[in-house]
Each structure stands twice: as C-alpha cells, then as structure tokens.
Design an enzyme around this catalytic site. Structure first.
Site, PDB file in Angstrom:
ATOM      1  N   GLU A  85      14.129 -48.395  12.837  1.00 56.79           N
ATOM      2  CA  GLU A  85      15.388 -47.672  12.595  1.00 56.79           C
ATOM      3  C   GLU A  85      16.558 -48.324  13.329  1.00 56.79           C
ATOM      4  O   GLU A  85      16.356 -49.195  14.182  1.00 56.79           O
ATOM      5  CB  GLU A  85      15.245 -46.215  13.022  1.00 56.79           C
ATOM      6  CG  GLU A  85      14.908 -46.078  14.494  1.00 56.79           C
ATOM      7  CD  GLU A  85      15.644 -44.947  15.163  1.00 56.79           C
ATOM      8  OE1 GLU A  85      16.823 -44.724  14.856  1.00 56.79           O
ATOM      9  OE2 GLU A  85      15.040 -44.309  16.035  1.00 56.79           O
ATOM     10  N   LYS A 130      11.773 -36.633  21.486  1.00 59.97           N
ATOM     11  CA  LYS A 130      12.551 -36.943  22.687  1.00 59.97           C
ATOM     12  C   LYS A 130      12.464 -35.813  23.710  1.00 59.97           C
ATOM     13  O   LYS A 130      12.471 -34.641  23.356  1.00 59.97           O
ATOM     14  CB  LYS A 130      14.001 -37.206  22.283  1.00 59.97           C
ATOM     15  CG  LYS A 130      14.150 -38.585  21.660  1.00 59.97           C
ATOM     16  CD  LYS A 130      15.582 -38.938  21.392  1.00 59.97           C
ATOM     17  CE  LYS A 130      16.092 -38.228  20.187  1.00 59.97           C
ATOM     18  NZ  LYS A 130      15.746 -38.879  18.927  1.00 59.97           N
TER      19      LYS A 130
HETATM   20  N1  PSU Z   1      14.615 -42.464  19.433  1.00 60.56           N
HETATM   21  C1  PSU Z   1      15.153 -43.117  20.478  1.00 60.56           C
HETATM   22  N2  PSU Z   1      16.526 -43.164  20.537  1.00 60.56           N
HETATM   23  C2  PSU Z   1      17.331 -42.613  19.552  1.00 60.56           C
HETATM   24  C3  PSU Z   1      16.739 -41.954  18.439  1.00 60.56           C
HETATM   25  C4  PSU Z   1      15.364 -41.907  18.440  1.00 60.56           C
HETATM   26  O1  PSU Z   1      14.414 -43.624  21.360  1.00 60.56           O
HETATM   27  O2  PSU Z   1      18.552 -42.721  19.629  1.00 60.56           O
HETATM   28  C5  PSU Z   1      17.596 -41.375  17.304  1.00 60.56           C
HETATM   29  C6  PSU Z   1      16.772 -41.447  16.019  1.00 60.56           C
HETATM   30  O3  PSU Z   1      17.506 -42.196  15.093  1.00 60.56           O
HETATM   31  C7  PSU Z   1      16.597 -40.008  15.592  1.00 60.56           C
HETATM   32  C8  PSU Z   1      17.886 -39.402  16.079  1.00 60.56           C
HETATM   33  O4  PSU Z   1      16.398 -39.886  14.205  1.00 60.56           O
HETATM   34  O5  PSU Z   1      18.013 -39.998  17.385  1.00 60.56           O
HETATM   35  C9  PSU Z   1      17.822 -37.881  16.085  1.00 60.56           C
HETATM   36  O6  PSU Z   1      19.118 -37.369  16.066  1.00 60.56           O
HETATM   37  P1  PSU Z   1      19.382 -35.817  15.657  1.00 60.56           P
HETATM   38  O7  PSU Z   1      18.747 -35.029  16.767  1.00 60.56           O
HETATM   39  O8  PSU Z   1      20.877 -35.677  15.586  1.00 60.56           O
HETATM   40  O9  PSU Z   1      18.720 -35.623  14.330  1.00 60.56           O
END
Ligand code: PSU
Ligand code: MN
Length: 303
Positions: A28, A160
């Site tokens: 990603e 996370k």
């Molecule tokens: N994993 C990481 N760092 C990140 C992300 C994931 O180690 O920055 C990103 C991914 O792209 C994930 C996003 O889909 O954070 C989630 O954001 P939200 O909670 O707004 O959906």
C-alpha cells in the site's frame, strides 16, 4: 489475469510476473504519504520492495498519480509520490473522485486491496490494518468492509495499536473475516507482539497459510484471509508502556477535535513523538518483516 478494460496501469514487471503465474505481493502507499515522516517514507517503501524481491516475489506498490491508478511503481514514480506536496489519502470511497479529478496520493489498505485484486494480485502486505477507533466506536475504518468483500490474503501485524483492538476483532468476526495468527495464538498489537486477545486460528508456516487460502477459494467465500504476524521480539515495544502513550495520544486528538481521515495519521505521528521515535522504529521493523512473510506466502500459494 488483469482485465484490459480496467483503468489500471500495471507496471511491466508486475504484468509479466502475473502472466507467468509468478508470486506477486501488493504494497500500500497511504503509509508512504500519510503513515511515515519524510524522508523515512521513501526509504521504507524502497526497502519493502527490495525485501519482497530478495525473497523471490515481485512487489507491486499501488498508488494514484495524476488520477492514473498505478499497480507497481517505477523508482521515479515512487520518488514522485514520496515528495508529492499535498498528497491525498485515498480510501475506498475516494477512488472515483480521485480518478475523475486527477489526484495523486497514497491508497489505504481498503483501496489498495480493491485495486490490486482487480489487477489479479492475491497477496498484500501492510503494517497494521485500520479498525475501530478508541473513544470513537462510530469511526470504523473502510479497511474492515473491504477485507470482508475482497478474497485476498492480507499480511499485517494486527490492527494499529492506536485502535480499540477488542472491538476491531469483534467487527472482523461479524464481517466473516478469518483472522489467523502466524506462529502465534493471540492478536498482535502492531508494535507489540501480543494484545493478549486470543485468536481462533493459527498457522505455523507459509504452507499452512496457503492451505487455508485454498480452502477459502474452494468454498467460494468472499473475505480476505487476515494473516497476523507479530513484530520480531528484538524490535517490539512493551505493550503496557505503548498503551499509556496511546491513551495520552488519543486524549490529545480528542482535545484538538481531530477526527475522520486525519485521525490515523495524527495518532501515528504523535505516538512517534511521545515514544521518542521508538514507535517509528518498530513500525519500520514490522513493515519489513511483513513484506518478507508475505513473499514467502505468495511463493507457497503458487507452488
Ligand atoms: N499501517 C501502517 N501505517 C499506516 C497505515 C497502515 O503501518 O499509515 C494506513 C493504512 O493505509 C490504513 C490506514 O488503511 O492507515 C487506515 O486509516 P483509517 O483509520 O482512516 O481508515
Ligand atoms: Mn476512520
């Protein structure tokens, strides 16, 4: 096989690997544009690709450049993305607008999965998936429904640590997403090896994971297999300490009224500040490890 009518630009090496049925790992890019500070972001993205290659698979970093969906970036394109002055954070709902309006940006887990699957890729590595936010149970990442409807194999370090992990795990169950611990019986907590939350399934080798993915395919089930890999012990953070830093960071976001798409990037950046860079170092380590494990699984799937 990629459908030639789809508006995806598949990089030549990726197209060739797919045509030859060789292992490919999608990566990603929201973590490049929004998850990691500069210049670490570009270094990490490059190194993840290098690790996938060294382990015998072809990397395909997914992103949007001037409204063009890229599945696999050239080194120049990766550099351009990492230096983009105001990159968009592109999740599932943002795709039509971003393509129509010629935006450049990083794709989240949800958007990357959707695009990589359309290109014919079946394995995807990330850091931590999105999930249900602490103190904001109404804020549920689009990563969760995308996992429920895209039959890929997603390698992560759990969700996370800034999230509500018990609620995230419950939501995955509701959505019918098989969550498999890789050499573990508990849900990893991103920068720590374990959240203490038990998992219903475990796999100990790439072959074990491939067998579960094949069974999913034979059953015709729509969800991704979520393979949860604990961060290597040498790089992990003590969960009790991380937890305290996370609570303080979440409280700060609340005080400052930060929500929606800005919340995850804010929490990751502030957590890195609060832990003196320790969470950033751990984030890098788990991204590299997941890239390695994903390449091994992609190879096992193809054999
Ligand atoms: N994993 C990481 N760092 C990140 C992300 C994931 O180690 O920055 C990103 C991914 O792209 C994930 C996003 O889909 O954070 C989630 O954001 P939200 O909670 O707004 O959906
Ligand atoms: Mn959200």
């Amino acid at each position: 096989m990629p459908n030639p009518n789809l508006p995806l630009t598949v990089a030549p090496q990726v197209a060739e690997a797919l045509a030859r049925r060789q292992p490919v790992v999608a990566l990603e890019s929201a973590l490049i544009t929004h998850g990691l500070p500069r210049p670490v972001n570009q270094q990490v993205a490059r190194q993840m690709e290098a690790i996938v290659r060294a382990e015998g698979a072809t990397p395909a970093t997914v992103a949007l450049l001037a409204g063009e969906v890229k599945v696999g970036l050239s080194p120049q394109e990766l550099e351009r993305l990492a230096h983009e002055p105001e990159p968009a954070k592109i999740s599932q709902r943002d795709l039509p607008v971003a393509v129509a309006q010629g935006r450049s940006g990083g794709t989240t887990v949800a958007a990357t999965m959707t695009l990589a699957y359309r290109a014919g890729i079946r394995v995807f590595a990330t850091g931590g998936i999105g999930g249900v936010h602490r103190s904001h149970p109404e804020d549920v990442s689009a990563d969760l429904p995308a996992l429920a409807t895209t039959p890929m194999l997603v390698v992560c370090a759990g969700a996370k640590a800034i999230l509500d992990l018990p609620r995230t795990l419950e939501a995955l169950e509701t959505l019918g997403v098989p969550v498999v611990g890789y050499q573990t019986d508990t849900f990893p907590a991103f920068t720590s090896r374990s959240s203490g939350l038990p998992l219903a399934a475990r796999a100990d080798s790439p072959q074990d994971v491939a067998a579960i993915a094949r069974a999913r395919n034979r059953l015709g089930l729509p969800a991704s297999l979520l393979v949860c890999v604990p961060i290597p012990s040498d790089d992990e953070m003590v969960w009790a300490e991380t937890h305290a830093a996370v609570e303080a960071t979440v409280a700060e976001a609340d005080e400052r009224g930060i929500s929606g798409r800005d919340l995850t990037p804010f929490l990751l950046a502030r957590l890195a500040d609060r832990t003196g860079g320790e969470s950033l170092a751990a984030n890098k380590a788990l991204l590299f490890h997941n890239s390695r494990v994903a390449a091994h699984i992609a190879r096992a799937l193809d054999s």
